[in-house]
Design a protein around this motif. Structure first.
Motif, PDB file in Angstrom:
ATOM      1  N   ALA A  21      -4.151  -1.581  -3.482  1.00  0.00           N
ATOM      2  CA  ALA A  21      -4.295  -0.765  -4.843  1.00  0.00           C
ATOM      3  C   ALA A  21      -5.927  -0.820  -5.211  1.00  0.00           C
ATOM      4  N   ASP A  24      -8.065  -5.815  -3.456  1.00  0.00           N
ATOM      5  CA  ASP A  24      -7.293  -4.588  -3.577  1.00  0.00           C
ATOM      6  C   ASP A  24      -6.082  -4.652  -4.399  1.00  0.00           C
ATOM      7  N   GLY A  25      -6.188  -5.647  -5.483  1.00  0.00           N
ATOM      8  CA  GLY A  25      -4.994  -5.970  -6.196  1.00  0.00           C
ATOM      9  C   GLY A  25      -4.822  -7.338  -7.051  1.00  0.00           C
ATOM     10  N   ILE A  51       0.484   4.485  -9.065  1.00  0.00           N
ATOM     11  CA  ILE A  51      -0.756   3.986  -9.346  1.00  0.00           C
ATOM     12  C   ILE A  51      -1.206   3.803 -10.733  1.00  0.00           C
ATOM     13  N   VAL A 109       2.157   2.211  -3.349  1.00  0.00           N
ATOM     14  CA  VAL A 109       1.112   2.424  -4.719  1.00  0.00           C
ATOM     15  C   VAL A 109       0.871   3.773  -5.059  1.00  0.00           C
ATOM     16  N   LEU A 165       0.515   0.586 -12.335  1.00  0.00           N
ATOM     17  CA  LEU A 165       0.130  -0.968 -11.734  1.00  0.00           C
ATOM     18  C   LEU A 165      -0.190  -1.982 -12.694  1.00  0.00           C
ATOM     19  N   LYS A 225       0.903  -1.123  -0.027  1.00  0.00           N
ATOM     20  CA  LYS A 225      -0.169   0.013   0.004  1.00  0.00           C
ATOM     21  C   LYS A 225       0.784   1.220   0.021  1.00  0.00           C
ATOM     22  N   ILE A 269       0.491  -7.836  -5.891  1.00  0.00           N
ATOM     23  CA  ILE A 269      -0.058  -6.232  -5.876  1.00  0.00           C
ATOM     24  C   ILE A 269      -1.127  -6.104  -4.804  1.00  0.00           C
ATOM     25  N   LEU A 283      -7.469   1.331  -8.069  1.00  0.00           N
ATOM     26  CA  LEU A 283      -7.524   1.207  -9.416  1.00  0.00           C
ATOM     27  C   LEU A 283      -8.961   0.688  -9.780  1.00  0.00           C
TER      28      LEU A 283
END
Length: 431
Positions: free
Chosen positions: A339, A369-370, A317, A313, A320, A310, A336, A342
């Protein structure tokens, strides 16, 4: 339009990618509030930035272009005029959120709208603090979505914790803070892109920046006037990233990327690529109007998987999705996390990457989150959907360079948003 990118033997040459989008936006918005004429060289002419230029013309600012130089005759902090019609923000979240900050300080009424994609993007993150400062804001879904109407006026300062580390939110609050009767401060756990505060400082705003042990704080007080500026907009690190990625995954490659802004809040992708094993060097480092600029030399090397957390990121951003694409060619797994932002970009970029990987029979695990990407995968080829998102389209074009049969990208013309000559430049350095 559809575009097919075929495999190449190597990437080689020198490029000056388009100028930075974030700085180009701000080079119109802030000088519009200055007293006197600002001169902007190397302004990025792309969909989003031209939207900003047109919006500020509709707010009464005299903006001219001559011999590829933009001249902005600032109206002063109180000199903008009420627009005759609804302001169309196109696809540009930056134009929308920063302009809401500017309009919060104006004693008139305006309504903002945008295209289908922009009308779905969250605005409450900006609307809430501006409302707390005293602006009257209304819109769809409790003003979380465009169209949004705003009547600015007498503002008071606030202290705001920018938990999402959004540079657009921070910028909107700082721009409103120019007009507030009491000081305004924004605190971040990790510093987000700091172009607005750098430019405001350069233009003589009443601003203080404090790098604390446990975060970052920027404080702005009511400002009487902003000075005009002369700026040579540096090359965009987010655009340069695609060619750095290409040189990193295509064997025997070497590329020189000229005049790239390497501001520490923006060059996280290059640092992470280096951590993966890429051969990257900054040469000819210099200061360009408060921003650090360098020529970035990238040579092919074997890569290994990495973790992105985090705290890292904010500085990468936008890159990614591209890092996930590079990770398919690295040894081992890349993870990852942190994020989730995104999910609310021009598309849900996590979903866009995962769905397209599935179309190409590549292994990936979707996280809230990734994502988790398996390394050293063979890319046969196929058809992917850009979701009309410029960064998704350009990312899969880079993957096409190491595919067996080529990758076809649907709606590839969306690259116009940030990089109109992307495919032409890709062809130029492909051997």
């Amino acid at each position: 339009m559809e575009k097919t990118v075929k495999p190449v033997k190597r990437i080689e040459g020198s490029l000056r990618v388009p100028s930075d989008k974030s700085v180009s936006h701000r080079s119109i918005i802030l000088p519009s509030l200055a007293e006197g004429e600002s001169v902007i060289k190397n302004f990025l002419k792309a969909g989003d930035t031209l939207t900003t230029l047109n919006v500020y013309r509709k707010l009464g600012v005299d903006i001219e272009e001559k011999d590829n130089v933009i001249y902005v005759k600032g109206k002063g902090l109180e000199g903008l005029k009420e627009p005759d019609d609804v302001l169309d923000m196109g696809n540009s979240g930056t134009t929308t959120r920063l302009t809401l900050g500017v309009l919060a300080g104006q004693n008139f009424f305006a309504t903002l709208t945008g295209d289908d994609s922009l009308r779905k993007r969250p605005m409450k993150r900006v609307v809430d603090p501006l409302s707390e400062m005293g602006a009257k804001v209304d819109g769809r879904k409790e003003a979380n979505n465009l169209p949004i109407s705003i009547r600015g006026g007498k503002l008071k300062g606030i202290s705001y914790f920018n938990s999402k580390m959004s540079a657009q939110v921070k910028s909107a609050i700082l721009l409103a803070g120019l007009y507030a009767e009491t000081p305004t401060e924004v605190v971040e756990p990790i510093v987000s892109r700091d172009h607005t505060e750098k430019m405001l400082n350069w233009m003589g705003a009443n601003i203080e920046i404090d790098f604390m042990t446990d975060g970052y704080k920027v404080k702005i007080s009511k400002t009487d006037r902003l000075k005009p500026i002369h700026i040579n907009v540096p090359a965009d690190p987010s655009s340069a990233a695609f060619f750095a990625a290409a040189a990193s995954i295509v064997p025997k490659s070497e590329i020189i990327l000229k005049d790239v802004m390497v501001n520490p809040t923006r060059d996280g992708f290059f640092r992470k690529l280096k951590e993966m094993g890429a051969d990257i060097e900054y040469k000819n480092k210099r200061d360009e109007a408060g921003e650090i600029v360098a020529d970035v030399i990238v040579k092919y090397n074997d890569l290994k998987g990495v973790k992105v957390v985090k705290e890292e990121v904010p500085s990468m951003i936008d890159e990614l999705p591209l890092l996930a694409i590079v990770a398919t060619q690295a040894e081992g797994e890349t993870v990852i996390t942190g994020a989730e932002e995104l999910r609310v970009k021009e598309s849900d970029r996590i979903k866009a990457i995962v769905e397209n990987f599935k179309r190409l029979n590549l292994e990936i695990e979707e996280l809230e989150d990734g994502m988790v990407i398996k390394g050293k995968q063979k890319v046969k080829g196929g058809v992917v959907d850009s979701y009309k998102d410029h960064r998704i389209a350009m990312g899969f074009a880079i993957l096409g360079l190491v595919s067996e049969d080529g990758i076809t990208i649907k709606d590839a013309d969306c690259v116009y948003i940030s990089y109109p000559d992307f495919f032409k430049h890709l062809e130029k350095v492909s051997k």
